[in-house]
Motif scaffolding. Structure first.
Motif, short mmCIF file in Angstrom:
data_model
loop_
_atom_site.label_atom_id
_atom_site.label_comp_id
_atom_site.label_asym_id
_atom_site.label_seq_id
_atom_site.Cartn_x
_atom_site.Cartn_y
_atom_site.Cartn_z
N ILE A 141 0.19 49.73 15.40
CA ILE A 141 1.30 49.48 16.32
C ILE A 141 2.01 50.81 16.55
CG2 ILE A 141 3.49 48.28 16.69
CD1 ILE A 141 2.39 45.97 15.05
N PHE A 198 13.32 46.59 16.71
CA PHE A 198 11.92 46.35 17.09
C PHE A 198 11.71 44.92 17.59
CE2 PHE A 198 7.59 45.00 15.68
CZ PHE A 198 6.86 45.72 16.60
N MET A 199 12.24 43.94 16.86
CA MET A 199 12.04 42.54 17.27
C MET A 199 12.80 42.23 18.56
SD MET A 199 9.86 41.31 15.11
CE MET A 199 9.90 39.53 15.34
N ARG A 237 4.00 40.09 7.39
CA ARG A 237 3.14 40.41 8.53
C ARG A 237 2.85 41.91 8.59
NH1 ARG A 237 1.28 37.25 12.51
NH2 ARG A 237 0.65 36.29 10.57
N PHE A 238 3.86 42.72 8.29
CA PHE A 238 3.68 44.17 8.29
C PHE A 238 2.59 44.57 7.28
CE2 PHE A 238 4.63 48.48 6.82
CZ PHE A 238 4.85 49.16 8.00
N LEU A 286 -0.94 43.51 8.42
CA LEU A 286 -1.48 44.40 9.45
C LEU A 286 -1.83 45.76 8.87
CD1 LEU A 286 0.87 43.46 12.42
CD2 LEU A 286 -1.51 42.79 12.09
N LEU A 303 10.72 43.29 21.42
CA LEU A 303 9.63 42.36 21.71
C LEU A 303 10.13 41.14 22.48
CD1 LEU A 303 7.47 42.41 18.43
CD2 LEU A 303 6.91 43.44 20.63
N PHE A 339 8.84 39.36 8.11
CA PHE A 339 8.49 40.62 8.74
C PHE A 339 7.64 41.47 7.80
CE2 PHE A 339 9.07 45.01 10.09
CZ PHE A 339 8.97 44.92 11.47
N LEU A 382 4.39 52.20 13.73
CA LEU A 382 5.46 51.32 13.25
C LEU A 382 5.72 51.54 11.76
CD1 LEU A 382 7.26 48.73 13.96
CD2 LEU A 382 5.38 47.41 12.95
#
Lengths: 153, 153
Positions: free
Chosen positions: B61, B27-28, B48-49, B52, B31, B45, B18
């Motif tokens: 991802i 992408f969202m 969170r990116f 991760l 999902l 976004f 990702l």
């Protein structure tokens, strides 16, 4: 001898997070009752302990210590997975719950799962899940969980 | 028009990790085909990116991009759980695999799971697992997985 220590269930057992000294209180031997768990050196233990500690609230191991015996009699872990779904939500995964054979039937497993589920809720997980074999299904149902999915390996 | 771009399956689709710009490639929305996934702001976004990304190899991802359309058509994630059992072993957890409705029947899901399972193996996981509803059991069996445990919620 026992009069020197607290005798009620509440006072004799301490529910808390894993500490590095728990290796000397039978933590690894307890895990051996769950699955294959070869002895590790103090250095290996410390390295993994520090790695997990670096995750902060995203990875917590709960233990119950029998204060009379200075022995770990139950444990379980939870890790918090961060996702994009559910409005960038989080899921708590409960793993590796085990109670010492000498301490079963005393709700210790339920206390461990309660501690871990509370942690997941406090860190805003929208869901708490765990994987277990069919053998343990009844136990987790007692803790208030329901079967949802199946796990593939 | 199509002659400007590669036309074979291999060349039209890119399997990779990702990237932050994938939010603008659907992408969202992809999902949302999996579960509840409300729109998030660019800031949410990105946050969170970055979170991760800070896990490095412990959270990856995978996405597949349709290069003709600049559109993400498949995704899945894996996180590496570090344990004390199995000689301080690691387990890979595959989660949130979804293929765009327009791209099904082209082995895209299998490619995603293969990418994630390879990552888990390369990071020395002794086991790779994932949780799924009974509906997806046949798909994961096609990817070479076997049912092992059940999941409680």
């Amino acid at each position: 001898m026992e009069s020197n220590t607290a005798s009620s269930d509440e006072q004799s057992y301490q529910v808390r997070k894993l500490e590095i000294t728990d290796k000397n209180k039978g933590f690894m031997e307890l895990l051996q009752q769950l699955t294959v768990c070869d002895p590790v050196t103090d250095e290996e233990f410390q390295e993994r302990f520090e790695e997990l500690k670096s995750y902060g609230d995203d990875h917590v191991i709960c233990v119950i210590e029998d204060m009379n015996l200075s022995k770990i009699v139950a444990t379980g872990s939870v890790f918090v997975e961060k996702k994009f779904i559910r409005n960038c939500g989080k899921v708590g995964h409960i793993e590796d719950v085990v109670v010492d054979s000498s301490a079963r039937g005393m709700q210790q497993g339920k206390k461990v799962v309660g501690f871990l589920a509370d942690h997941a809720r406090l860190t805003d997980c929208y869901k708490v899940i765990f994987d277990c074999s069919d053998d343990y299904k009844a136990f987790y149902e007692k803790c208030g969980f329901k079967q949802k999915e199946i796990q593939m390996v």
